[in-house]
Scaffold this motif. Structure first.
Motif, mmCIF file in Angstrom:
data_model
loop_
_atom_site.group_PDB
_atom_site.id
_atom_site.type_symbol
_atom_site.label_atom_id
_atom_site.label_comp_id
_atom_site.label_asym_id
_atom_site.label_seq_id
_atom_site.Cartn_x
_atom_site.Cartn_y
_atom_site.Cartn_z
ATOM 1 N N ASP A 156 30.478 46.204 41.712
ATOM 2 C CA ASP A 156 31.783 45.954 41.090
ATOM 3 C C ASP A 156 32.563 44.884 41.844
ATOM 4 O OD1 ASP A 156 31.110 47.925 39.387
ATOM 5 O OD2 ASP A 156 32.633 49.372 40.050
ATOM 6 N N LEU A 157 32.514 44.972 43.172
ATOM 7 C CA LEU A 157 33.253 43.993 43.963
ATOM 8 C C LEU A 157 32.567 42.621 43.927
ATOM 9 C CD1 LEU A 157 34.555 46.023 47.032
ATOM 10 C CD2 LEU A 157 35.618 45.571 44.843
ATOM 11 N N MET A 228 41.523 35.984 55.581
ATOM 12 C CA MET A 228 42.767 36.760 55.562
ATOM 13 C C MET A 228 43.518 36.576 54.246
ATOM 14 S SD MET A 228 44.625 36.794 59.220
ATOM 15 C CE MET A 228 43.912 35.358 59.952
ATOM 16 N N ALA A 229 43.548 35.321 53.765
ATOM 17 C CA ALA A 229 44.233 35.069 52.494
ATOM 18 C C ALA A 229 43.532 35.818 51.358
ATOM 19 C CB ALA A 229 44.247 33.570 52.200
ATOM 20 N N LEU A 230 42.199 35.786 51.381
ATOM 21 C CA LEU A 230 41.446 36.476 50.328
ATOM 22 C C LEU A 230 41.666 37.979 50.396
ATOM 23 C CD1 LEU A 230 38.159 34.397 50.598
ATOM 24 C CD2 LEU A 230 39.601 34.551 48.559
ATOM 25 N N GLN A 231 41.733 38.493 51.626
ATOM 26 C CA GLN A 231 41.966 39.934 51.772
ATOM 27 C C GLN A 231 43.326 40.325 51.232
ATOM 28 O OE1 GLN A 231 41.162 41.359 55.742
ATOM 29 N NE2 GLN A 231 39.262 40.206 55.852
ATOM 30 N N ALA A 232 44.331 39.486 51.521
ATOM 31 C CA ALA A 232 45.680 39.790 51.036
ATOM 32 C C ALA A 232 45.702 39.778 49.505
ATOM 33 C CB ALA A 232 46.674 38.777 51.594
ATOM 34 N N MET A 233 44.995 38.804 48.909
ATOM 35 C CA MET A 233 44.954 38.729 47.446
ATOM 36 C C MET A 233 44.144 39.872 46.859
ATOM 37 S SD MET A 233 44.364 34.765 46.560
ATOM 38 C CE MET A 233 43.909 33.948 48.051
ATOM 39 N N ALA A 234 43.141 40.331 47.611
ATOM 40 C CA ALA A 234 42.257 41.381 47.091
ATOM 41 C C ALA A 234 43.031 42.642 46.741
ATOM 42 C CB ALA A 234 41.163 41.702 48.111
ATOM 43 N N HIS A 235 44.064 42.953 47.526
ATOM 44 C CA HIS A 235 44.868 44.141 47.208
ATOM 45 C C HIS A 235 45.388 44.050 45.779
ATOM 46 C CE1 HIS A 235 44.895 46.265 50.952
ATOM 47 N NE2 HIS A 235 45.370 45.244 51.639
ATOM 48 N N ARG A 236 45.799 42.837 45.391
ATOM 49 C CA ARG A 236 46.341 42.628 44.062
ATOM 50 C C ARG A 236 45.226 42.616 43.012
ATOM 51 N NH1 ARG A 236 50.730 40.293 41.379
ATOM 52 N NH2 ARG A 236 51.929 41.686 42.690
ATOM 53 N N ILE A 237 44.162 41.856 43.309
ATOM 54 C CA ILE A 237 43.055 41.739 42.347
ATOM 55 C C ILE A 237 42.410 43.100 42.077
ATOM 56 C CG2 ILE A 237 40.732 40.787 42.045
ATOM 57 C CD1 ILE A 237 41.767 38.270 43.554
ATOM 58 N N LEU A 238 42.321 43.930 43.128
ATOM 59 C CA LEU A 238 41.649 45.226 42.979
ATOM 60 C C LEU A 238 42.630 46.346 42.626
ATOM 61 C CD1 LEU A 238 39.255 44.880 46.054
ATOM 62 C CD2 LEU A 238 38.755 44.366 43.667
ATOM 63 N N ASP A 239 43.881 45.963 42.282
ATOM 64 C CA ASP A 239 44.887 46.940 41.844
ATOM 65 C C ASP A 239 45.136 48.063 42.850
ATOM 66 O OD1 ASP A 239 45.551 45.776 39.431
ATOM 67 O OD2 ASP A 239 43.852 46.699 38.389
ATOM 68 N N GLU A 255 37.207 47.608 50.971
ATOM 69 C CA GLU A 255 37.130 46.820 49.735
ATOM 70 C C GLU A 255 37.662 45.405 49.908
ATOM 71 O OE1 GLU A 255 37.305 50.446 46.456
ATOM 72 O OE2 GLU A 255 38.933 48.987 46.514
ATOM 73 N N ILE A 256 38.775 45.260 50.630
ATOM 74 C CA ILE A 256 39.312 43.905 50.784
ATOM 75 C C ILE A 256 38.399 43.053 51.673
ATOM 76 C CG2 ILE A 256 41.710 44.549 50.293
ATOM 77 C CD1 ILE A 256 42.287 44.240 53.291
ATOM 78 N N ASN A 257 37.796 43.688 52.682
ATOM 79 C CA ASN A 257 36.845 42.956 53.522
ATOM 80 C C ASN A 257 35.630 42.524 52.711
ATOM 81 O OD1 ASN A 257 38.150 42.951 56.040
ATOM 82 N ND2 ASN A 257 37.561 45.057 56.411
ATOM 83 N N TYR A 258 35.144 43.443 51.903
ATOM 84 C CA TYR A 258 33.957 43.175 51.091
ATOM 85 C C TYR A 258 34.255 42.045 50.104
ATOM 86 C CZ TYR A 258 29.567 44.267 48.699
ATOM 87 O OH TYR A 258 28.301 44.195 48.179
ATOM 88 N N PHE A 259 35.415 42.162 49.453
ATOM 89 C CA PHE A 259 35.788 41.149 48.459
ATOM 90 C C PHE A 259 35.872 39.759 49.104
ATOM 91 C CE2 PHE A 259 39.002 38.532 46.395
ATOM 92 C CZ PHE A 259 38.549 38.517 45.084
ATOM 93 N N ALA A 260 36.527 39.686 50.250
ATOM 94 C CA ALA A 260 36.676 38.391 50.928
ATOM 95 C C ALA A 260 35.307 37.827 51.294
ATOM 96 C CB ALA A 260 37.550 38.545 52.175
ATOM 97 N N ALA A 261 34.429 38.682 51.810
ATOM 98 C CA ALA A 261 33.096 38.223 52.189
ATOM 99 C C ALA A 261 32.320 37.748 50.955
ATOM 100 C CB ALA A 261 32.328 39.336 52.899
ATOM 101 N N ALA A 262 32.493 38.466 49.853
ATOM 102 C CA ALA A 262 31.766 38.101 48.634
ATOM 103 C C ALA A 262 32.309 36.805 48.025
ATOM 104 C CB ALA A 262 31.831 39.238 47.621
ATOM 105 N N CYS A 263 33.538 36.451 48.359
ATOM 106 C CA CYS A 263 34.066 35.147 47.925
ATOM 107 C C CYS A 263 33.557 34.034 48.835
ATOM 108 C CB CYS A 263 35.594 35.144 47.954
ATOM 109 S SG CYS A 263 36.348 36.068 46.606
ATOM 110 N N LEU A 264 33.554 34.296 50.140
ATOM 111 C CA LEU A 264 33.138 33.262 51.091
ATOM 112 C C LEU A 264 31.631 33.026 51.044
ATOM 113 C CD1 LEU A 264 35.437 34.309 54.045
ATOM 114 C CD2 LEU A 264 35.585 32.183 52.740
#
Ligand SMILES: [Zn+2]
Length: 482
Positions: A156-157, A228-239, A255-264
């Motif tokens: 999902d992430l 860090m920016a992606l993690q901060a946004m992830a809170h919003r993206i992942l509701d 989840e925010i760590n995973y999301f940021a890593a999956a973007c990078l």
């Protein structure tokens, strides 16, 4: 509620308008065809008025229906009365077995303010999850067992990250600061770099003004900032909503760590890169790291996400501090990690025969350090890289696999091999009888206090971050808005 507003507020709005007209309960009741006591029940929110009665009241009071049904209190005092009535009707107050104080007009304003203030605080304390170290460790251990079952892979992430990247047209290469800024813009945020963030915060988001505050852009290691920016946004993206307990807090952080890593390190490009390297029998964390411009640790962790699900390989990961204790670890290949009685690995010392320890003792550390290690659970191969951080000292990052999988990796031909019989204490923990005899009565060390990850435990509104510091910070910066 039938009218889309709550009965207490509705009742108070009716009372407000009745008093403005200078009518008593009985007088208004007579005009709309109910007795005064009925009307009183309605005004106190204890009875729901029929629609016909509401229409009659609306006409008699000369207040349009939508106005009567508005869900806000008519004035500040009434707002407090409503809050008190609701608090006393709530489940928390009812457990206390205390009498109900009628929030009537005769109640002095100070008493009303004081009671409402106490109810607010009672509510806040009840919500605050004060995790004990045991609870935190349990939540952490359960969390990790769950991730191990899923091979550390969260489809999902992965999808959420791919969607986010597609929305800013990122298709190939390392994710740039520019793309990260674009993504922020799409979500209605501007990235602002400041040098006075609260000490306990990695980033602060201002939802009012649509800003994400990050540390100065000039610090080395651009990866950290994008992450860090992606993690901060992830809170919003992942509701995400404010965490209700420690387990929630841990899950969100994961989840925010995973999301940021999956973007990078996006799924498709990463898998393509790793599969090609595997085919050449030249897999390495350092190449993956350099291809995507991330830290060694981030690259190694990302490989644990993808190895089992996409490379058909079971793996392990270790981050070990200069004190020899585990800071972070993952395995689904059977490597016998050190654990305490609760099954937790964090803070446990690893065997001093392992590369994670041995690499820290080396003097030449420019390249990865390769080693085969014989353990009671079989032989493992690993690659270890060391590094240091000003606030955390030296550490080593290890990525490894069972012997049979070593053939896919650069460094498989190393001659370095150690034997570890841990957790058998005679391996490296119990001193030889000779040493023990000489020193057991003469040694008196003084222990360092460890600030390990699970203590102090986050609690309060923003777990781990001082609420007031955050508000003061935002206050300071809101003034700089143009
Ligand atoms: Zn050992």
């Amino acid at each position: 509620m039938a009218y889309g507003t709550d009965l207490i507020t509705l009742g108070r709005r009716i009372r407000h308008h009745r008093r403005e007209r200078g009518l008593t309960l009985d007088q208004l009741g007579a005009k709309v065809g109910v007795v005064g006591s009925q009307l009183s029940l309605i005004e106190n929110g204890r009875r729901e008025p029929k629609l016909s009665l509401l229409q009659a009241l609306s006409a008699e009071l000369d207040v349009p229906m939508p106005d009567l049904l508005r869900d806000e209190a008519p004035d500040e005092r009434t707002a407090l009365e409503i809050e008190l009535a609701k608090a006393q009707a709530g489940p928390l107050y009812s457990t206390l077995g205390l009498p109900i104080v009628p929030p009537s007009r005769s109640l002095p304003m100070e008493t009303l303010q004081s009671l409402v203030g106490l109810h607010r605080e009672l509510d806040r304390r009840a919500r605050q999850s004060i995790a004990t170290p045991e609870e935190a460790r349990r939540a952490n251990t359960e969390n990790k067992a769950g991730m191990r079952e899923r091979a550390n892979y969260l489809p999902d992430l992965e999808q959420a990250a791919q969607d986010a990247l597609a929305s800013v047209g990122h298709t190939t290469g390392a994710l740039t600061h520019r793309s990260v800024s674009l993504l922020a813009e799409r979500l209605g945020f501007t990235l602002v770099y400041v040098d006075d963030l609260p000490h306990s915060a990695r980033s602060v988001t201002d939802l009012h003004n649509g800003r994400i505050y990050l540390p100065p852009a000039s610090i080395p290691g651009g990866h950290g900032l994008r992450s860090m920016a992606l993690q901060a946004m992830a809170h919003r993206i992942l509701d995400h909503t404010p965490p209700e307990n420690y387990a929630d807090f841990l899950r969100q952080r994961l989840e925010i760590n995973y999301f940021a890593a999956a973007c990078l390190m996006p799924l498709e490009q990463s898998v393509r890169f790793l599969q090609a390297a595997k085919q050449r029998k030249d897999l390495s964390v350092e190449d993956f790291r350099d291809a995507f411009g991330v830290t060694h640790e981030a690259a190694a962790l990302r490989m644990t996400n993808l190895a089992t699900s996409h490379l058909d390989m079971r793996v392990h990961f270790l981050r070990v501090g200069e004190d020899g204790a585990v800071y972070k670890a993952y395995e689904n290949d059977g490597l016998p990690l050190p654990t305490d009685v609760t099954g937790a690995v964090e803070g446990q010392p690893v065997c001093d025969k392992w590369a994670a320890r041995g690499a820290l003792a080396r003097t030449n550390r420019t390249t990865e350090f390769y080693q085969y290690t014989d353990t009671p659970a079989g032989t493992f191969w690993c690659a270890t890289q060391t590094g240091s951080m000003s606030d955390q000292g030296e550490f080593s990052i290890t990525f490894g696999v069972p012997f049979a999988e070593a053939k896919w990796f650069r460094g498989r031909d190393t001659q370095q091999r150690r034997v570890s019989t841990c957790p058998d204490e005679s391996c490296c923990r119990r001193p030889s009888s000779e040493l023990a005899e000489r020193w057991s009565t003469a040694a008196w060390p003084s222990a360092k206090l460890h600030a390990h990850i699970l203590s102090p435990l986050p609690s309060g509104k923003f777990p781990g971050v001082a609420e007031n510091e955050v508000y003061q910070f935002l206050e300071r910066h809101a003034g700089t808005l143009s």
